[in-house]
Enzyme design. Structure first.
Site, PDB file in Angstrom:
ATOM      1  N   ARG A 102       0.797  -1.191   0.069  1.00  0.00           N
ATOM      2  CA  ARG A 102       0.137   0.031  -0.069  1.00  0.00           C
ATOM      3  C   ARG A 102       0.945   1.351   0.059  1.00  0.00           C
ATOM      4  O   ARG A 102       2.246   1.051   0.313  1.00  0.00           O
ATOM      5  CB  ARG A 102      -0.748  -0.008   1.148  1.00  0.00           C
ATOM      6  N   LYS A 105       2.208   1.430   7.257  1.00  0.00           N
ATOM      7  CA  LYS A 105       2.712   0.791   8.347  1.00  0.00           C
ATOM      8  C   LYS A 105       3.618   1.310   9.354  1.00  0.00           C
ATOM      9  O   LYS A 105       4.288   2.440   8.856  1.00  0.00           O
ATOM     10  CB  LYS A 105       3.036  -0.566   8.045  1.00  0.00           C
ATOM     11  N   TYR A 127      -0.470   3.977  10.688  1.00  0.00           N
ATOM     12  CA  TYR A 127      -0.635   2.933  11.521  1.00  0.00           C
ATOM     13  C   TYR A 127       0.588   2.576  12.474  1.00  0.00           C
ATOM     14  O   TYR A 127       1.617   2.340  12.001  1.00  0.00           O
ATOM     15  CB  TYR A 127      -1.126   1.895  10.917  1.00  0.00           C
ATOM     16  N   HIS A 155       0.172   0.997  16.055  1.00  0.00           N
ATOM     17  CA  HIS A 155       0.285  -0.436  16.731  1.00  0.00           C
ATOM     18  C   HIS A 155       1.327  -0.589  17.782  1.00  0.00           C
ATOM     19  O   HIS A 155       1.892  -1.503  17.740  1.00  0.00           O
ATOM     20  CB  HIS A 155      -0.053  -1.399  15.792  1.00  0.00           C
ATOM     21  N   GLU A 190      -4.964   4.267  14.114  1.00  0.00           N
ATOM     22  CA  GLU A 190      -5.804   3.159  14.834  1.00  0.00           C
ATOM     23  C   GLU A 190      -6.708   3.913  15.791  1.00  0.00           C
ATOM     24  O   GLU A 190      -7.113   3.109  16.536  1.00  0.00           O
ATOM     25  CB  GLU A 190      -5.155   2.059  14.979  1.00  0.00           C
ATOM     26  N   SER A 195     -10.297  -2.634   8.486  1.00  0.00           N
ATOM     27  CA  SER A 195     -10.990  -3.756   9.237  1.00  0.00           C
ATOM     28  C   SER A 195     -12.037  -4.160   8.461  1.00  0.00           C
ATOM     29  O   SER A 195     -12.087  -5.457   8.505  1.00  0.00           O
ATOM     30  CB  SER A 195     -11.741  -3.049  10.410  1.00  0.00           C
ATOM     31  N   VAL A 216     -10.829  -9.407  17.532  1.00  0.00           N
ATOM     32  CA  VAL A 216     -11.259  -8.632  19.116  1.00  0.00           C
ATOM     33  C   VAL A 216     -10.059  -7.157  18.867  1.00  0.00           C
ATOM     34  O   VAL A 216      -9.099  -7.339  18.173  1.00  0.00           O
ATOM     35  CB  VAL A 216     -10.987  -9.367  20.383  1.00  0.00           C
ATOM     36  N   LEU A 217     -10.482  -6.288  19.643  1.00  0.00           N
ATOM     37  CA  LEU A 217      -9.882  -4.883  19.570  1.00  0.00           C
ATOM     38  C   LEU A 217     -10.280  -4.262  20.832  1.00  0.00           C
ATOM     39  O   LEU A 217     -11.204  -3.964  21.252  1.00  0.00           O
ATOM     40  CB  LEU A 217     -10.330  -4.182  18.421  1.00  0.00           C
ATOM     41  N   VAL A 245      -6.609 -11.984  12.961  1.00  0.00           N
ATOM     42  CA  VAL A 245      -6.667 -10.530  12.506  1.00  0.00           C
ATOM     43  C   VAL A 245      -5.942  -9.451  13.556  1.00  0.00           C
ATOM     44  O   VAL A 245      -5.472  -8.394  13.275  1.00  0.00           O
ATOM     45  CB  VAL A 245      -8.156 -10.249  12.011  1.00  0.00           C
ATOM     46  N   ALA A 246      -6.233  -9.890  14.939  1.00  0.00           N
ATOM     47  CA  ALA A 246      -5.864  -9.017  16.035  1.00  0.00           C
ATOM     48  C   ALA A 246      -4.210  -9.008  16.140  1.00  0.00           C
ATOM     49  O   ALA A 246      -3.810  -8.502  17.001  1.00  0.00           O
ATOM     50  CB  ALA A 246      -6.495  -9.546  17.298  1.00  0.00           C
ATOM     51  N   ASP A 269      -1.850  -7.421  14.986  1.00  0.00           N
ATOM     52  CA  ASP A 269      -1.453  -6.059  15.029  1.00  0.00           C
ATOM     53  C   ASP A 269      -1.383  -5.553  16.425  1.00  0.00           C
ATOM     54  O   ASP A 269      -0.328  -4.894  16.816  1.00  0.00           O
ATOM     55  CB  ASP A 269      -2.397  -5.189  14.149  1.00  0.00           C
ATOM     56  N   VAL A 318      -0.445 -12.946   9.677  1.00  0.00           N
ATOM     57  CA  VAL A 318      -0.019 -12.076   9.028  1.00  0.00           C
ATOM     58  C   VAL A 318      -0.600 -10.616   9.358  1.00  0.00           C
ATOM     59  O   VAL A 318      -1.724 -10.341   9.662  1.00  0.00           O
ATOM     60  CB  VAL A 318      -0.346 -12.037   7.316  1.00  0.00           C
TER      61      VAL A 318
END
Length: 370
Positions: free
Chosen positions: A15, A75, A94, A96, A118, A134, A239-240, A267-268, A270, A298
Site C-alpha cells: 500500500r 505501516k 498505523y 500499533h 488506529e 478492518s 477482537v480489539l 486478525v488481532a 497487529d 500476517v
C-alpha cells in the site's frame, strides 16, 4: 507544509500513504507533496500519475524523510527507518505501538509526534481510520481461511459452504465489531455455519437482527469459547481494544481440543493477537502449526489487495491529514478531540494510555504538553 510519502519497506507491504487525488487536495490548500519513486507502484499508481497530480518525485527514502514536515505512511516504521527520526517530524500512520516497545522508545527519544490511525476516535466511539482496513481484513480473513482449509494448503480439506448432503464448515468469529461483522458476512454468504462471540450483549442483539437469526450469537466467556473451539473448522480472531494489547481469548490449553487441520486467522495480531499461540507472520511466510492447528497471523493482511486497500484508506485519512497540514499539528490536535486521541507520542512522551499500560511505562496527559 511539506508532506512526504515514502515507499513502504515492511515485508510485502504494497500500500501507499497517499493517492493522487490526495496530492491535488493538499496542493490546492497551499502545501507541497514529495513522493519517493515507485511508492505507489504495487498499488497500481504510477509516478506519472503523482506528477500529474502535482507531486514532486524524489529518488530515495532519505529525500522524503529529511525534507518532510509530515510523513504519511501506512505501516509502522521498520528498524531501517528509525535513523530518519528527528525532532519536529510528525508521523501519520498505523503505529500499533502496544506490542512494540523498541519503536515506542525510538519515537520518544527522538521527540517525534506519532499520530496513529488506529486510535483516532470520534465522539460516537467509531474508529474512522481503522474501519476501512478492518472491513478489508474481515472480508479477507474468510477468503484466506477457506484457502487454508483446503488439504493441499495444510487444512482439514473442508469446503466452507459444504454441499447438499454434507455439512458446511463451522466458522467461529471472536468479536462482533467491524472485522467480526465483515468476516461473518462473508462466511454466512458462502454458506458456512457461523458463530459470533462478543461480550457486548447489545451488539449481539444487533447482529442477530441483521442476520435474522441466521448466525449463532454467544456471550463471551471462557466456557463458551472453549466449547465453540471444539467444533470449529475456522476461527477468526477479531477482537480489539483501541491502542492496547488484544486480550488472549484462545488459551494454549484449548488447542489440543480443536480438530486436526483447523485454521485460526488472527486478525488481532497487529495488537499482539488474541491467541496465546499467535505470533506475527509475513506474506512471505504466513503460516505455522501448533498442536496440528494452522495459524495465519500476517500483520498487514490488507497489503495483499493494495489497490482496494490504499484507496479505501486514503478516503478516510485525507480529511485528518488536511487538518494537520492546514492548521499546523499543535493547533489541529488541540482543536479536534478525535485527532488528539490519535497522538501516541508527543515531545518525548507517551501520551496514549493504552500503549503506556501495555508496556508498563508512564503516560503523560497530552493537554499538559500542548
Amino acid at each position: 507544509m511539506i508532506i512526504g510519502v515514502p515507499r513502504e519497506v515492511k515485508d510485502h507491504e504494497s500500500r501507499v500513504g497517499l493517492v493522487p487525488h490526495g496530492v491535488t487536495a493538499l496542493l490546492e490548500s497551499g502545501h507541497q507533496v514529495i513522493v519517493q519513486t515507485r511508492a505507489g507502484h504495487l498499488s497500481s499508481i504510477t509516478d506519472e500519475e503523482y506528477v500529474e497530480a502535482g507531486a514532486r518525485i524524489v529518488p530515495t527514502a532519505a529525500d522524503v524523510w529529511n525534507q518532510a514536515d509530515i510523513v504519511s505512511k501506512v505501516k509502522e516504521p521498520q528498524a531501517s527507518e528509525y535513523g530518519f527520526f528527528r525532532e519536529g517530524l510528525t508521523l501519520f500512520t498505523y503505529l500499533h505501538l502496544a506490542p512494540l516497545p523498541e519503536l515506542t522508545q525510538k519515537l520518544v527519544d527522538t521527540k517525534v509526534t506519532g499520530i496513529a490511525y488506529e486510535t483516532i476516535q470520534e465522539k460516537d466511539g467509531s474508529l474512522p481510520l481503522l474501519t476501512p482496513m478492518s472491513e478489508v481484513a474481515g472480508r479477507m480473513s474468510v477468503q484466506i481461511g477457506a484457502q487454508y482449509l483446503e488439504a493441499p494448503n495444510g487444512g482439514r480439506g473442508v469446503l466452507l459452504g459444504g454441499i447438499p448432503g454434507v455439512a458446511p464448515a463451522n466458522v467461529v468469529v471472536l468479536g462482533g465489531g467491524i472485522v467480526g461483522h465483515n468476516a461473518a458476512k462473508m462466511a454466512f454468504g458462502l454458506g458456512a455455519n457461523v458463530t459470533i462471540i462478543d461480550r457486548n450483549l447489545n451488539r449481539l442483539r444487533e447482529l442477530d437482527d441483521i442476520y435474522n437469526g441466521g448466525v449463532i450469537t454467544l456471550a463471551s466467556n471462557l466456557w463458551t469459547i472453549r466449547e465453540s473451539l471444539r467444533l470449529a473448522d475456522l476461527v477468526i480472531g477479531a477482537v480489539l481494544i483501541p491502542g492496547a494489547s488484544a486480550p488472549r481469548l484462545v488459551r494454549r490449553d484449548m488447542l489440543p481440543l480443536m480438530k486436526r487441520g483447523a485454521v485460526i486467522v488472527d486478525v488481532a495480531i497487529d495488537q499482539g493477537g488474541c491467541c496465546e499461540t499467535s505470533h506475527a507472520t509475513t506474506h512471505t511466510d504466513p503460516v505455522y502449526y501448533v498442536d496440528n492447528v494452522l495459524h495465519y497471523c500476517v500483520s498487514n493482511m490488507p497489503a495483499a489487495v493494495p489497490h482496494t486497500s490504499t484507496y479505501g484508506l486514503n478516503n478516510a485519512t485525507l480529511p485528518y491529514l488536511l487538518q494537520l497540514a492546514n492548521k499546523g499539528v499543535g493547533k489541529a490536535i488541540a482543536e479536534n478531540p478525535a485527532l488528539a486521541l490519535g497522538v501516541n507520542t508527543y515531545k518525548g512522551h507517551v501520551t496514549y494510555p493504552g500503549v503506556a499500560e501495555s508496556q508498563n511505562i508512564p503516560c503523560t496527559d497530552l493537554q499538559s504538553l500542548l
